[in-house]
Design a protein around this motif. Structure first.
Motif, PDB file in Angstrom:
ATOM      1  N   ARG A  73      -6.861   2.756   6.735  1.00 19.63           N
ATOM      2  CA  ARG A  73      -6.503   2.406   5.354  1.00 19.63           C
ATOM      3  C   ARG A  73      -7.343   1.236   4.859  1.00 19.63           C
ATOM      4  O   ARG A  73      -7.818   1.245   3.729  1.00 19.63           O
ATOM      5  CB  ARG A  73      -5.007   2.081   5.238  1.00 19.63           C
ATOM      6  N   LYS A 129     -10.086   1.438   1.819  1.00 15.22           N
ATOM      7  CA  LYS A 129      -9.959   0.517   0.678  1.00 15.22           C
ATOM      8  C   LYS A 129     -11.249  -0.263   0.477  1.00 15.22           C
ATOM      9  O   LYS A 129     -11.734  -0.396  -0.656  1.00 15.22           O
ATOM     10  CB  LYS A 129      -8.787  -0.440   0.910  1.00 15.22           C
ATOM     11  N   LYS A 130     -11.827  -0.752   1.559  1.00 16.02           N
ATOM     12  CA  LYS A 130     -13.076  -1.510   1.474  1.00 16.02           C
ATOM     13  C   LYS A 130     -14.202  -0.628   0.935  1.00 16.02           C
ATOM     14  O   LYS A 130     -14.972  -1.046   0.064  1.00 16.02           O
ATOM     15  CB  LYS A 130     -13.450  -2.063   2.849  1.00 16.02           C
ATOM     16  N   ASP A 172       0.834  -1.191   0.000  1.00 19.49           N
ATOM     17  CA  ASP A 172       0.000   0.000   0.000  1.00 19.49           C
ATOM     18  C   ASP A 172       0.875   1.249   0.000  1.00 19.49           C
ATOM     19  O   ASP A 172       1.627   1.469   0.937  1.00 19.49           O
ATOM     20  CB  ASP A 172      -0.911  -0.011   1.232  1.00 19.49           C
ATOM     21  N   ARG A 193     -13.933   2.049  -0.989  1.00 16.13           N
ATOM     22  CA  ARG A 193     -13.670   2.328  -2.401  1.00 16.13           C
ATOM     23  C   ARG A 193     -14.071   1.143  -3.270  1.00 16.13           C
ATOM     24  O   ARG A 193     -14.688   1.302  -4.321  1.00 16.13           O
ATOM     25  CB  ARG A 193     -12.195   2.685  -2.597  1.00 16.13           C
ATOM     26  N   GLN A 194     -13.732  -0.071  -2.821  1.00 17.80           N
ATOM     27  CA  GLN A 194     -14.096  -1.268  -3.583  1.00 17.80           C
ATOM     28  C   GLN A 194     -15.614  -1.421  -3.651  1.00 17.80           C
ATOM     29  O   GLN A 194     -16.164  -1.726  -4.712  1.00 17.80           O
ATOM     30  CB  GLN A 194     -13.471  -2.510  -2.951  1.00 17.80           C
TER      31      GLN A 194
END
Length: 181
Positions: free
Chosen positions: A144, A148-149, A58, A151-152
């Motif tokens: 973070r 990320k989760k 990352d 955004r997915q």
């Protein structure tokens, strides 16, 4: 079982040689990434007591170039543990040996997964956080992962509509030329 961050903290230093340089005479980023992967492996393996593999990396921002002849030091620590995974924080610094000037070159986060002998993921020890910096690093790792989760979920959701986002692209150097379907 729980382990402190200090138990698995690792630091390595290596002199940068001409053979490590790219065409512009700076140390090749790929060489630095290779060293970072090695120290992440060592740190995660030390914490877990088992073989570990890299699951993701990352954010690797190369802030300052590294010169041939400089001493590069990498510091790694476990910032977060899940059930079978660990986030290893790595800081890379280079030192001009003649002047003593030290510069921060990059920082990154490697997610490592512990493996048992048969190749299955293995439970890792929990983490004992002993100071505010260690707690902050754990919380930043959680943030973070949450980002990320989110955004997915946002972009992979079945209801995703490109039309809802086209206005966000105004002002960017992009032309959109989609077929009429």
């Amino acid at each position: 079982m729980y382990k402190t961050v200090d138990v698995s903290r690792i630091q390595i230093s290596q002199l940068m040689l001409p053979s490590h340089s790219n065409f512009s005479g700076k140390i090749h980023g790929g060489f630095i990434l290779n060293l970072m992967d090695q120290i992440a492996f060592a740190c995660a393996s030390k914490h877990s007591g088992s073989y570990c593999v890299t699951a993701s990396v990352d954010t690797v921002d190369f802030i300052n170039p590294i010169e041939v002849g400089e001493l590069v030091t990498m510091k790694a620590s476990v910032n977060y543990v899940g059930k079978t995974s660990m986030v290893i924080g790595i800081r890379v610094e280079s030192e001009n040996i003649q002047s003593g000037i030290i510069k921060h070159c990059n920082s990154s986060y490697f997610t490592m997964v512990a493996k048992a002998e048969e190749g299955k993921a293995k439970t890792v020890p929990g983490l004992i956080l002993n100071d505010k910096t260690e707690v902050k690093r754990f919380l930043k790792a959680l943030k973070r992962m949450e980002t990320k989760k989110h955004r997915q979920e946002e972009f992979d959701h079945s209801n995703f509509s490109l039309e809802n986002y086209l206005d966000k692209l105004k002002g960017y150097r992009v032309k959109i030329n989609l077929p009429d379907n």
